[in-house]
Write a protein that holds these residues in place. Structure first.
Motif, mmCIF file in Angstrom:
data_model
loop_
_atom_site.group_PDB
_atom_site.id
_atom_site.type_symbol
_atom_site.label_atom_id
_atom_site.label_comp_id
_atom_site.label_asym_id
_atom_site.label_seq_id
_atom_site.Cartn_x
_atom_site.Cartn_y
_atom_site.Cartn_z
ATOM 1 N N GLU A 198 1.541 6.714 -6.888
ATOM 2 C CA GLU A 198 0.505 7.676 -7.278
ATOM 3 C C GLU A 198 0.974 9.108 -7.079
ATOM 4 O OE1 GLU A 198 -2.926 6.720 -5.033
ATOM 5 O OE2 GLU A 198 -3.363 4.844 -6.100
ATOM 6 N N LYS A 224 0.824 -1.209 0.000
ATOM 7 C CA LYS A 224 0.000 0.000 0.000
ATOM 8 C C LYS A 224 0.859 1.260 0.000
ATOM 9 C CE LYS A 224 -4.353 -1.114 -0.149
ATOM 10 N NZ LYS A 224 -5.207 -0.576 -1.236
ATOM 11 N N GLU A 225 1.909 1.244 0.798
ATOM 12 C CA GLU A 225 2.789 2.417 0.842
ATOM 13 C C GLU A 225 3.455 2.643 -0.511
ATOM 14 O OE1 GLU A 225 6.533 4.168 3.475
ATOM 15 O OE2 GLU A 225 5.860 2.095 3.724
ATOM 16 N N TRP A 237 0.885 4.152 -2.859
ATOM 17 C CA TRP A 237 0.683 5.583 -2.599
ATOM 18 C C TRP A 237 1.854 6.415 -3.120
ATOM 19 C CZ3 TRP A 237 -0.720 4.245 3.131
ATOM 20 C CH2 TRP A 237 -2.009 3.692 3.157
#
Length: 302
Positions: free
Chosen positions: A159, A152-153, A156
């Motif tokens: 993005e 997830k990190e 992010w």
């Protein structure tokens, strides 16, 4: 008796007064004998006082450990250990090592953690296979959670960097092409090593500063240290502050100059101050400009 034996040893001639000695030698030996006797009496008196007061803490500890070694694994005799105030029975109570003990903390009962006083022989026979299964499943769950959080990190970060104006370094000719052919004001480079906490922190500041409109004519370029080892080694000279950052720009004589970021703080504020010092951007707080704007406003009011 010890004093007399020491005084009449053959190898201790300074402690024996002989008839053949002159007056000065005899006087020196008598003084030496008196000092030795006085030291012996003081040591003897200190030893007697120590016996009256009892053993000190270190001696009691040594005596306790020495006598405890002679006891059996499940035997405890307070009189034998010479300690009537301390009770160590709870160390030998096997009920303490039970997983369902209601007096144990909740986290120990859920994780089946043995107390600090437990020995390996006390828990080896009483740990069922179900406990090991719970521990194995817990470890696998934590590993899965760690991989999920890392993914997830990374998502992010990708993005956030998708629309980043930061350019990836390919060769030194790329810098010269931007300055000479594309007519860029400057090229601000940063050599980073992936995985380092300090390098990653400044990389985020570097990415955030690249979106500032004040650096519209300045190219922000990151250099992967592992992909360009020769360039990194040539830049990593002694006493240079890490992370390495520098700027290329054209001076008044249309020549390329290189300025190191040096002692400026590795943050957006530090980048701004470094650019202002190199005269690549206008200062935020120019006293002359502030006074000029204030004076023009006063003239408009009048």
């Amino acid at each position: 008796r010890k004093f007399i034996q020491k005084a009449f040893k053959k190898d201790n001639q300074l402690m024996v007064v002989r008839k053949t000695d002159d007056e000065l030698t005899r006087y020196a030996k008598q003084v030496r004998i008196g000092q030795e006797r006085q030291r012996f009496l003081e040591a003897l008196e200190a030893e007697e006082l120590k016996k009256k007061q009892g053993l000190d803490l270190e001696e009691k500890k040594e005596l306790y450990l020495e006598r405890l070694q002679t006891l059996g694994p499940r035997v405890y005799d307070k009189v034998h250990i010479n300690d009537r105030l301390v009770n160590f029975d709870y160390l030998l109570d096997r009920q303490l090592y039970a997983a369902a003990d209601p007096y144990k903390p909740l986290w120990q009962r859920l994780t089946f953690v043995k107390p600090l006083v437990a020995r390996h022989s006390d828990t080896q026979e009483e740990t069922p296979a179900g406990h090991y299964l719970v521990r194995l499943l817990g470890v696998l769950g934590l590993l899965k959670l760690g991989y999920w959080a890392g993914a997830k990190e990374a998502e992010w970060e990708n993005e956030a960097c998708a629309d980043s104006p930061v350019v990836e370094f390919e060769s030194e000719e790329q810098i010269f092409d931007m300055l000479l052919n594309q007519e860029k004001r400057a090229v601000f480079t940063y050599i980073y090593v992936p995985g380092g906490r300090l390098a990653l922190k400044f990389l985020r500041e570097f990415e955030a500063a690249s979106h500032d409109k004040a650096y519209a004519d300045i190219v922000f370029m990151k250099i992967h240290a592992r992909k360009h080892i020769s360039l990194t080694l040539s830049k990593a000279h002694a006493r240079r502050i890490f992370p390495y950052a520098e700027v290329y720009y054209l001076n008044e004589n249309n020549q390329i100059e290189l300025v190191d970021m040096a002692e400026w703080h590795r943050s957006r504020q530090g980048i701004r101050g470094f650019m202002e010092e190199a005269e690549l951007v206008e200062p935020l707080m120019d006293p002359g400009r502030v006074l000029e704007q204030s004076g023009s406003r006063l003239m408009e009011v009048q």
